[in-house]
Design an enzyme around this catalytic site. Structure first.
Site, PDB file in Angstrom:
ATOM      1  N   GLY A  83       0.817  -1.213   0.000  1.00  0.00           N
ATOM      2  CA  GLY A  83       0.000   0.000   0.000  1.00  0.00           C
ATOM      3  C   GLY A  83       0.848   1.259   0.000  1.00  0.00           C
ATOM      4  N   ARG A 131       1.177  -5.834  -5.002  1.00  0.00           N
ATOM      5  CA  ARG A 131       1.223  -6.745  -3.847  1.00  0.00           C
ATOM      6  C   ARG A 131       1.642  -8.164  -4.239  1.00  0.00           C
ATOM      7  NH1 ARG A 131      -0.540  -4.539   0.806  1.00  0.00           N
ATOM      8  NH2 ARG A 131      -2.056  -2.846   0.742  1.00  0.00           N
ATOM      9  N   ASP A 171       4.987  -7.794   5.266  1.00  0.00           N
ATOM     10  CA  ASP A 171       4.942  -8.883   4.287  1.00  0.00           C
ATOM     11  C   ASP A 171       5.997  -8.680   3.193  1.00  0.00           C
ATOM     12  OD1 ASP A 171       2.868 -10.358   5.442  1.00  0.00           O
ATOM     13  OD2 ASP A 171       1.322  -9.129   4.500  1.00  0.00           O
ATOM     14  N   LYS A 220       8.245   0.589   5.379  1.00  0.00           N
ATOM     15  CA  LYS A 220       7.122   1.408   4.925  1.00  0.00           C
ATOM     16  C   LYS A 220       5.811   0.818   5.405  1.00  0.00           C
ATOM     17  CE  LYS A 220       4.477  -0.053   2.455  1.00  0.00           C
ATOM     18  NZ  LYS A 220       3.512  -0.778   1.631  1.00  0.00           N
ATOM     19  N   THR A 221       4.919   1.564   5.914  1.00  0.00           N
ATOM     20  CA  THR A 221       3.497   1.250   6.049  1.00  0.00           C
ATOM     21  C   THR A 221       2.850   2.286   6.950  1.00  0.00           C
ATOM     22  OG1 THR A 221       1.761  -0.269   6.715  1.00  0.00           O
ATOM     23  CG2 THR A 221       3.823  -0.528   7.909  1.00  0.00           C
ATOM     24  N   ASP A 275       0.423   1.750   8.566  1.00  0.00           N
ATOM     25  CA  ASP A 275      -0.153   1.026   9.706  1.00  0.00           C
ATOM     26  C   ASP A 275       0.674   1.156  10.988  1.00  0.00           C
ATOM     27  OD1 ASP A 275      -1.891   0.293   7.752  1.00  0.00           O
ATOM     28  OD2 ASP A 275      -1.552  -1.863   7.886  1.00  0.00           O
TER      29      ASP A 275
END
Ligand code: FBP
Length: 557
Positions: A82, A146, A177, A203-204, A206
């Protein structure tokens, strides 16, 4: 310049700050090794799976007065998963370090995520190309994807593509992931004497890729500030009109860090935290009790309005739903080859699932509204995750609270009005212009990734720490990817994966919410953070997240 907004024009001129060790130049760096590392759990399994890359030491970069030359090399970069604000700056930092080390160096960008390296789809960067993307949001410079890099054939074709381009190092910018894939690829390249290094970048939005070495993943700062701005605006609207309850679902696939941070910045009336729901074994019905109780008590005080913040991943943490979803995931991987299922209508699929789930899980599934059932059956992402961003948990909660309030009304225990609005904030924050923090942090991560490559390391994650200090005092180095791994069940099988960092219920960040939430529920303590500021006083431009500040004990809980 044409077709650029005034802010775009100004941001292109911004010069990101680097830690002083890196600012002194690639050729002046020395690497200091820490002690050998171990995976966070399942050491025997992980060391057996990563025979060549397991147990390496952490490294920290320092400056030396001596300068060393850097031989010419080609590097490839992949954006994976993402979008998160700042990805373009990671690439810009990597490019600048690589060109500074040796102007003959080349940087290739693989297009559309990990599939780009497998299929040999790439671009070569030059100054003009990079300059157009500095300090901008998004991943549109090369796109993302992805695709899960995990099979022998994928590794083999990646190797062929790298050989063709003379690439001796690949940087994978991704979340847990994607960095698991980076670790697998690094191991495979070493095992096959390919002479290709692999470095990851955290990176994320979240915020769940963190540990002692990785204080936060990039994008969290900007995304949470964007959501906090939006929630603050809604709070002001609610407090003005005094007629709606707003249920706001906030992105963050599993952990609730994003919802928690956005809530601490805005102080809404209700904030659910998935990790708490799981630990207290709160059923869906007890969550509805909790929300309805606040709605009723506020209504008794004449307030038929409020704001509830709901983490996107909630559904997977409610115990009865978690067990049902795990059962569902296993069944769905076996149903991929069942034509009655794959060719069936939604109703056929639901019937097959209801008959195949264990009886307890089947009754939980049956109790859900049809809309949520269909959303639960949507395709898993390539890593086997339920696409929680597509499940309208906010609407599920609204309809269940409505039902509960209707019964309370019948019993004469509630006489208020419950008009609702539902919102989902996710994509709104993932491509915002990176805050100054993310612009600096990302640029440093990319620059540092090249330093790791230059020291011949592989299977490492770029690490920049001490992030609540001024950027010049940040500490750059690397952490072995295997150090963050454990074994988890995926697609019905145990697999090595980077362990997600969930919200710690005994940590200062959650405690701050816990201490204040009754006050925030009943008294309107809304905070209005407003838009991210890029220019102006450092007290607003360089403000850190509440999460980072509390974790580094800069403010009182
Ligand atoms: P990453 O883990 O790849 O960074 O993605 C995070 C995320 O933004 C989640 O918060 C969200 O659930 C998911 O991506 C949505 O994915 P998609 O963009 O495929 O809808």
């Amino acid at each position: 310049m044409t077709n650029l907004s005034p802010l775009q024009i100004e941001r292109l001129k911004y010069e990101p700050k680097l830690p002083s060790s890196l600012a002194n130049g690639i050729s002046h760096l020395v690497s200091v090794e820490g002690s050998a590392t171990q995976s966070v759990a399942n050491q025997d399994e992980i060391s057996a799976l990563f025979r060549n890359t397991y147990g390496k030491p952490t490294v920290t970069f320092k400056t030396s007065s001596e300068s060393h030359s850097c031989e010419a090399r080609n590097v490839g970069v992949i954006l994976s998963g993402g979008q998160a604000p700042g990805g373009h700056n990671v690439i810009a930092g990597l490019y600048d370090a690589l060109k500074q080390a040796n102007p003959l160096n080349k940087l290739y960008g693989f297009l559309g995520g990990p599939s780009g390296i497998i299929e040999g789809k790439y671009v070569e960067f030059d100054d003009k190309f990079i300059d157009a993307y500095r300090n901008t949001g998004g991943f549109d410079i090369i796109g993302s994807g992805r695709t899960k890099l995990e099979t022998e054939e994928q590794f083999q074709s990646s190797w062929e593509v790298c050989k063709k381009l003379g690439i001796s190092a690949v940087v994978i910018i991704g979340g847990d992931d994607s960095n698991t894939n980076a670790a697998l690829l690094a191991e495979w390249f070493v095992a096959h004497n390919a002479g290709i290094q692999v470095i990851g970048c955290p990176k994320t939005i979240d915020g769940d890729l963190k540990n002692e070495q990785i204080e936060i993943s990039f994008g969290f700062d900007t995304a949470t500030k964007t959501y906090a701005e939006l929630i603050g605006n809604i709070e002001r609207d609610a407090n003005s009109a005094k007629k709606y309850w707003h249920f706001v679902k906030i992105m963050g696939r599993s952990a609730s860090h994003v919802a928690l941070e956005a809530a601490l910045q805005t102080q809404p009336n209700i904030t659910l935290i998935s990790e708490e729901v799981e630990q207290k074994r709160m059923s869906l019905s007890s969550i509805i009790d909790y929300i309805s109780d606040i709605v009723v008590r506020r209504s008794n005080n004449g307030k038929n309005f409020g704001i509830a913040v709901i983490p996107e991943g909630l559904i997977e943490f409610v115990p009865e739903l978690k067990s049902m979803i795990a059962n569902l995931n296993d069944i769905m991987s076996t149903l991929e080859s069942n034509s009655a299922y794959t060719n069936g209508t939604d109703a056929d699929k639901i019937a097959i699932i209801e008959n195949t789930l264990s009886s307890e899980n089947s009754s939980v599934f049956k109790s859900l509204p049809a809309l949520i059932k269909s959303q639960l059956l949507m395709d898993r992402d390539p890593h086997g995750n339920v696409q929680v961003s597509k499940i309208e948990t906010e609407k599920l909660l609204i309809s269940m609270v409505e039902e509960r309030l209707a019964s309370l009304k019948k019993e004469g225990k509630y006489s208020g009005k419950f008009s609702t609005q539902s919102h989902f904030f996710g994509y709104e924050g993932r491509c915002a212009f990176p805050s100054n923090f993310d612009a600096d942090y990302c640029y440093s991560l990319g620059f540092n990734a090249f330093a790791l490559i230059n020291f011949g390391l592989t299977g490492y994650l770029s690490s920049v720490r001490n992030l609540t200090a001024p950027a010049t005092e940040w500490i750059a180095g690397g952490v072995p990817l295997t150090m963050m791994m454990n074994m988890e069940r995926r697609h019905g099988e145990m697999k090595p994966v980077i362990k997600k960092a969930l919200v710690e219920l005994d940590g200062p960040v959650f405690k701050k919410l816990e201490t204040n939430r009754e006050d925030w529920a009943m008294n309107d303590r809304y905070l209005f953070p407003g838009a991210i500021q890029y220019f102006g006083p450092s007290s607003v431009c360089d403000i850190t997240t509440v999460t980072l500040a509390l974790e580094k004990s800069l403010v009182k809980a």
